[in-house]
Design a protein around this motif. Structure first.
Motif, PDB file in Angstrom:
ATOM      1  N   HIS A  29      74.389  21.189  54.644  1.00 35.91           N
ATOM      2  CA  HIS A  29      74.286  20.077  53.708  1.00 35.91           C
ATOM      3  C   HIS A  29      72.962  19.329  53.898  1.00 35.91           C
ATOM      4  CE1 HIS A  29      78.546  20.851  53.436  1.00 35.91           C
ATOM      5  NE2 HIS A  29      78.761  19.860  52.611  1.00 35.91           N
ATOM      6  N   ARG A  30      72.451  18.790  52.821  1.00 36.58           N
ATOM      7  CA  ARG A  30      71.396  17.790  52.919  1.00 36.58           C
ATOM      8  C   ARG A  30      72.091  16.450  53.067  1.00 36.58           C
ATOM      9  NH1 ARG A  30      66.977  15.438  48.721  1.00 36.58           N
ATOM     10  NH2 ARG A  30      65.528  14.693  50.321  1.00 36.58           N
ATOM     11  N   VAL A  31      71.749  15.694  54.120  1.00 37.40           N
ATOM     12  CA  VAL A  31      72.565  14.535  54.472  1.00 37.40           C
ATOM     13  C   VAL A  31      71.801  13.225  54.341  1.00 37.40           C
ATOM     14  CG1 VAL A  31      74.216  15.746  55.929  1.00 37.40           C
ATOM     15  CG2 VAL A  31      72.054  14.991  56.918  1.00 37.40           C
ATOM     16  N   GLY A  32      72.438  12.277  53.655  1.00 37.01           N
ATOM     17  CA  GLY A  32      71.939  10.919  53.597  1.00 37.01           C
ATOM     18  C   GLY A  32      72.566  10.125  54.730  1.00 37.01           C
ATOM     19  N   VAL A  33      71.718   9.506  55.522  1.00 34.60           N
ATOM     20  CA  VAL A  33      72.165   8.747  56.687  1.00 34.60           C
ATOM     21  C   VAL A  33      72.241   7.282  56.286  1.00 34.60           C
ATOM     22  CG1 VAL A  33      71.711   8.216  59.118  1.00 34.60           C
ATOM     23  CG2 VAL A  33      70.977  10.419  58.161  1.00 34.60           C
ATOM     24  N   PHE A  56      67.857  12.399  55.145  1.00 32.24           N
ATOM     25  CA  PHE A  56      67.054  11.307  54.606  1.00 32.24           C
ATOM     26  C   PHE A  56      67.800   9.995  54.828  1.00 32.24           C
ATOM     27  CE2 PHE A  56      69.675  12.841  51.140  1.00 32.24           C
ATOM     28  CZ  PHE A  56      70.080  11.703  50.435  1.00 32.24           C
ATOM     29  N   GLY A  57      67.040   8.930  55.009  1.00 36.22           N
ATOM     30  CA  GLY A  57      67.627   7.636  55.312  1.00 36.22           C
ATOM     31  C   GLY A  57      68.067   6.887  54.070  1.00 36.22           C
ATOM     32  N   VAL A  58      69.193   6.206  54.190  1.00 39.21           N
ATOM     33  CA  VAL A  58      69.716   5.388  53.100  1.00 39.21           C
ATOM     34  C   VAL A  58      70.068   4.012  53.660  1.00 39.21           C
ATOM     35  CG1 VAL A  58      71.441   5.168  51.277  1.00 39.21           C
ATOM     36  CG2 VAL A  58      70.692   7.452  52.008  1.00 39.21           C
ATOM     37  N   PRO A  59      69.148   3.033  53.586  1.00 35.00           N
ATOM     38  CA  PRO A  59      69.489   1.683  54.041  1.00 35.00           C
ATOM     39  C   PRO A  59      70.718   1.183  53.291  1.00 35.00           C
ATOM     40  CG  PRO A  59      67.129   1.883  53.629  1.00 35.00           C
ATOM     41  CD  PRO A  59      67.765   3.117  53.077  1.00 35.00           C
ATOM     42  N   LEU A  60      71.754   0.779  54.041  1.00 36.67           N
ATOM     43  CA  LEU A  60      73.017   0.482  53.370  1.00 36.67           C
ATOM     44  C   LEU A  60      73.874  -0.483  54.181  1.00 36.67           C
ATOM     45  CD1 LEU A  60      75.132   0.940  51.184  1.00 36.67           C
ATOM     46  CD2 LEU A  60      75.761   3.080  52.319  1.00 36.67           C
ATOM     47  N   ASP A  61      74.082  -1.655  53.615  1.00 40.20           N
ATOM     48  CA  ASP A  61      75.055  -2.620  54.118  1.00 40.20           C
ATOM     49  C   ASP A  61      76.211  -2.599  53.134  1.00 40.20           C
ATOM     50  OD1 ASP A  61      76.629  -4.823  54.739  1.00 40.20           O
ATOM     51  OD2 ASP A  61      74.965  -6.229  54.871  1.00 40.20           O
ATOM     52  N   VAL A  62      77.354  -2.066  53.550  1.00 39.20           N
ATOM     53  CA  VAL A  62      78.453  -1.841  52.610  1.00 39.20           C
ATOM     54  C   VAL A  62      79.038  -3.136  52.064  1.00 39.20           C
ATOM     55  CG1 VAL A  62      79.022   0.343  53.726  1.00 39.20           C
ATOM     56  CG2 VAL A  62      80.285  -1.729  54.379  1.00 39.20           C
ATOM     57  N   THR A  63      78.740  -4.266  52.695  1.00 38.51           N
ATOM     58  CA  THR A  63      79.272  -5.550  52.221  1.00 38.51           C
ATOM     59  C   THR A  63      78.364  -6.232  51.203  1.00 38.51           C
ATOM     60  OG1 THR A  63      78.227  -6.894  53.965  1.00 38.51           O
ATOM     61  CG2 THR A  63      80.364  -5.885  54.473  1.00 38.51           C
ATOM     62  N   SER A  64      77.199  -5.637  50.954  1.00 38.39           N
ATOM     63  CA  SER A  64      76.223  -6.234  50.042  1.00 38.39           C
ATOM     64  C   SER A  64      76.142  -5.436  48.751  1.00 38.39           C
ATOM     65  CB  SER A  64      74.838  -6.274  50.699  1.00 38.39           C
ATOM     66  OG  SER A  64      73.821  -6.498  49.752  1.00 38.39           O
ATOM     67  N   VAL A  75      69.858   7.580  46.384  1.00 42.35           N
ATOM     68  CA  VAL A  75      70.454   8.917  46.356  1.00 42.35           C
ATOM     69  C   VAL A  75      70.155   9.604  45.024  1.00 42.35           C
ATOM     70  CG1 VAL A  75      72.614  10.237  46.450  1.00 42.35           C
ATOM     71  CG2 VAL A  75      72.266   8.302  48.014  1.00 42.35           C
ATOM     72  N   GLU A  76      70.195   8.840  43.951  1.00 42.37           N
ATOM     73  CA  GLU A  76      69.851   9.377  42.621  1.00 42.37           C
ATOM     74  C   GLU A  76      68.433   9.951  42.631  1.00 42.37           C
ATOM     75  OE1 GLU A  76      69.849  10.325  38.801  1.00 42.37           O
ATOM     76  OE2 GLU A  76      71.335   8.745  39.012  1.00 42.37           O
ATOM     77  N   ARG A  77      67.494   9.187  43.196  1.00 39.62           N
ATOM     78  CA  ARG A  77      66.098   9.646  43.234  1.00 39.62           C
ATOM     79  C   ARG A  77      65.935  10.852  44.159  1.00 39.62           C
ATOM     80  NH1 ARG A  77      65.235   4.088  43.910  1.00 39.62           N
ATOM     81  NH2 ARG A  77      64.662   4.416  46.102  1.00 39.62           N
ATOM     82  N   GLU A  78      66.590  10.808  45.307  1.00 39.93           N
ATOM     83  CA  GLU A  78      66.428  11.858  46.315  1.00 39.93           C
ATOM     84  C   GLU A  78      67.085  13.172  45.924  1.00 39.93           C
ATOM     85  OE1 GLU A  78      65.042  12.324  49.307  1.00 39.93           O
ATOM     86  OE2 GLU A  78      64.068  10.384  49.544  1.00 39.93           O
ATOM     87  N   ALA A  79      68.266  13.072  45.287  1.00 44.50           N
ATOM     88  CA  ALA A  79      69.058  14.284  45.096  1.00 44.50           C
ATOM     89  C   ALA A  79      69.615  14.471  43.690  1.00 44.50           C
ATOM     90  CB  ALA A  79      70.214  14.295  46.105  1.00 44.50           C
TER      91      ALA A  79
END
Length: 245
Positions: A29-33, A56-64, A75-79
Motif C-alpha cells: 500500500h501507499r500509506v498516508g501517515v 507520505f505525511g498527512v498533518p491531522l488533528d482529528v478534533t479540528s 490525500v486528494e492531491r497526493e492520490a
C-alpha cells in the motif's frame, strides 16, 4: 488509475498506528501517515521510507474540522482516492492511580475530551474521507476499538477486563455503536467497516505495560483493512475472532 492501494492511518506516528502503517506499507500500500505533531510525523515518514515503504505525511488533528478538511484535500492531491481508512487516533483521558477512572468522581471535561477524540474525531474524519473512499473499488474502514468497550465483557463478573475506566471504556462502546450505524448505512455499497481490538499492547499509551508488541496489536486492523469483497462488515474482532458487543 494505479492498482496500488492507498491507505490513511490516523495517529500513525508511533505505537500501534505506526505498526499498522508499516504493515500496510509492507503489503504494497501507499500509506498516508496521519498525525498532529508535525515533527514526529516527519520522523515517522522518513523511517518508513528508509524501510522501502511508499509513505507520505498527512498533518491531522482529528478534533479540528479545519485540519480534517485539509487532510482530505491533501490525500486528494497526493492520490486522488482512498482505499483504506484506519481510525486509530485515540486518547485515554486523565487516569488515576492504577490506570483507573472512578465514575463517581469523574470530571466531565475529561469525558468530553475523550469522546471528542475517540468518537467525534472518527466521525469527522470518516465523513471527510468518504468521497475519496467511494472512488475505490474495494473501500475498507477500520475503527481501532478495545475489548473494554464490550458491554458483554464489562458486565460479566467472571471476565478479567481490567480496571474501571469510566471515560475511556464507554468511549469505545460509543465507537462500536457508531461503527454499526455506518455499516447499516453502507449496506450494499461495497464499503466494509469493522472495529478492531489490538489487545493490551506495550506502548506509551499504556505506560509500556502489556504482553503484546505493536506489531501484534496491529495484526487485526491490517487483516480488516485488507478484507476480500465478501468479508464481514459491522463487526468487532480481535486476533481470536469476533468479540461480543
Amino acid at each position: 488509475m494505479s492498482n496500488t492501494k492507498i491507505a490513511l492511518v490516523t495517529g500513525a506516528n508511533k505505537g500501534i498506528g505506526y505498526a499498522i502503517t508499516a504493515g500496510l506499507g509492507a503489503l504494497g500500500h501507499r500509506v498516508g501517515v496521519g498525525a498532529r505533531d508535525e515533527s514526529r510525523l516527519e520522523a515517522a515518514v522518513e523511517k518508513l521510507r528508509a524501510a522501502g515503504i511508499d509513505a507520505f505525511g498527512v498533518p491531522l488533528d482529528v478534533t479540528s474540522r479545519l485540519s480534517v478538511t485539509g487532510a482530505a484535500e491533501l490525500v486528494e492531491r497526493e492520490a486522488g482516492r482512498l482505499d483504506v481508512l484506519v481510525n486509530n487516533a485515540g486518547i485515554s483521558g486523565e487516569m488515576g492511580p492504577g490506570w483507573f477512572q472512578d465514575p463517581t468522581g469523574l470530571d466531565l471535561d475529561v469525558v468530553r475530551t475523550v469522546v471528542e477524540t475517540n468518537v467525534l474525531g472518527v466521525i469527522q474524519v470518516t465523513n471527510a474521507m468518504l468521497p475519496l473512499l467511494r472512488r475505490s473499488g474495494s473501500p475498507r474502514i477500520v475503527n481501532v476499538s478495545s475489548s473494554v468497550g464490550s458491554l458483554t465483557l464489562q458486565a460479566d463478573p467472571d471476565t478479567e477486563i481490567g480496571p474501571v475506566m469510566a471515560a475511556y471504556a464507554p468511549s469505545k462502546t460509543f465507537l462500536n455503536a457508531v461503527t454499526v450505524q455506518y455499516a447499516r448505512q453502507f449496506a450494499g455499497t461495497g464499503i466494509l467497516i469493522n472495529a478492531a481490538c489490538p489487545g493490551l499492547v506495550a506502548t506509551d499509551f499504556t505506560g509500556f505495560h502489556g504482553p503484546r508488541t505493536p506489531d501484534q496489536g496491529a495484526a487485526t486492523a491490517i487483516r480488516l483493512a485488507t478484507l476480500p469483497n465478501d468479508g464481514p462488515t459491522g463487526s468487532f474482532f480481535d486476533d481470536d475472532g469476533p468479540i461480543p458487543w
